[in-house]
Design an enzyme around this catalytic site. Sequence first.
Site, mmCIF file in Angstrom:
data_model
loop_
_atom_site.group_PDB
_atom_site.id
_atom_site.type_symbol
_atom_site.label_atom_id
_atom_site.label_comp_id
_atom_site.label_asym_id
_atom_site.label_seq_id
_atom_site.Cartn_x
_atom_site.Cartn_y
_atom_site.Cartn_z
ATOM 1 N N LYS A 1 -13.952 -7.404 -8.184
ATOM 2 C CA LYS A 1 -14.338 -7.733 -6.811
ATOM 3 C C LYS A 1 -15.840 -7.988 -6.771
ATOM 4 C CE LYS A 1 -10.595 -5.132 -4.626
ATOM 5 N NZ LYS A 1 -10.228 -3.974 -3.766
ATOM 6 N N LYS B 1 0.837 -1.183 0.000
ATOM 7 C CA LYS B 1 0.000 0.000 0.000
ATOM 8 C C LYS B 1 0.878 1.242 0.000
ATOM 9 C CE LYS B 1 -4.145 -1.903 0.286
ATOM 10 N NZ LYS B 1 -5.181 -1.688 -0.738
ATOM 11 N N GLU C 1 -1.755 -0.308 -8.927
ATOM 12 C CA GLU C 1 -3.216 -0.349 -8.864
ATOM 13 C C GLU C 1 -3.767 1.009 -8.461
ATOM 14 O OE1 GLU C 1 -6.611 -3.127 -6.643
ATOM 15 O OE2 GLU C 1 -4.473 -3.591 -6.470
ATOM 16 N N ASP D 1 -9.089 -0.318 -10.123
ATOM 17 C CA ASP D 1 -9.841 -1.006 -9.074
ATOM 18 C C ASP D 1 -11.075 -0.192 -8.725
ATOM 19 O OD1 ASP D 1 -10.858 -2.361 -6.911
ATOM 20 O OD2 ASP D 1 -9.158 -2.017 -5.593
ATOM 21 N N ASP E 1 -0.384 -0.605 -4.621
ATOM 22 C CA ASP E 1 -1.762 -0.124 -4.641
ATOM 23 C C ASP E 1 -1.796 1.247 -3.978
ATOM 24 O OD1 ASP E 1 -4.460 0.294 -4.664
ATOM 25 O OD2 ASP E 1 -4.991 -1.433 -3.441
#
Length: 351
Positions: free
Chosen positions: A267, A162, A218, A243, A190
């Site tokens: 997702k 992250k 991401e 995403d 991400d």
Amino acid sequence: MSIAEVSTHIARLPLHTPFVTALRTATHVESVVVTVTDDQGVTGIGEAPQVWRVTGESLDGARACVDGPLRDVLLGTDPDDLNTLLDRVETAVVGNRGAKAAVDIALHDLAARRLGVSVTRLLGGTATGATTDVTLSAGGTDALVSAALDRVGEGFTVLKIKVGADPAGDTERIKAVRAAVGDDIALRLDANQGWNPKQAVAIIGRFEDAGLGIEFVEQPTPAHDLDALAYVTERTLTPIMADESAHTMRDAVEIIRRRAADMINVKLAKCGGLRPARALFTLARAHDMGYIVGSMMESHIGVAAAASLVAACGTTAVSDLDAAWWLTAPPLTYDKGRIVLPSGPGLGVTA
């Protein structure tokens, strides 16, 4: 044979470590758990996680949707007529994709249990698990390096880091992690919308210049701004994954039309369940777009459904199925970077 009951309850499960991103810090999973029961007492379960900064759906809202219009279109129907039931769920309400995903998963679980097969088998696959990455929360260099070494020691070969909370320090932290874990471990980043377009291009360019071997980045820019995402994708060599920008088929079509990303993260709670996810796979493949299946911060129920989908259909890169690993008492098994699906029928898990 008919569906006799659709019920909901709230689950709040603690995490063993706070989960920190550029958007939020989570200490618990909070979900609406849906149970669909047939007139023979066979049940299927699903879940709708509350993730305010991604789906915008609340526990109360998801529960009201399931207990009201979704329940109304299911009671008295044939649980084996899966596609018709999923059509009913899709058209019963506008939006509410988390609630729809929970019911979609529960219906797949129920159908598989009635047949005595796994959800993976119901979807046409035979695998018993799927390889997954594991996420390192946003944090300081020492904490990231320590967590990375711990996860590699546990057998994970793909680390998701992250970034975005501190753009000025992201490069040095990633350099430190790469130096610590070596070149054989895949690193993916991400940013959770944490950079503006120029920042993203500059930072990713520094990763590239340093030879850090980043697999993909991401959602570097705000979800609503596909122009920003396309700007970054056009100006970097590193693949860019959408995403938060990619929920529905319409979103994916627009991303493809604008060439705004190289990959999408599918997702279940974003797209509405297993059937919409499979449609997104087909669309992505038709346009040579990469895709993985991701997990929200959700329980073993949602992760088991996502892993069953990956086991049945595959993805173009290792998926992101580690959410249940963060639970204090995870009911799913993670073995050397692989999530092992339970052997029982349906999802093989209980609420």
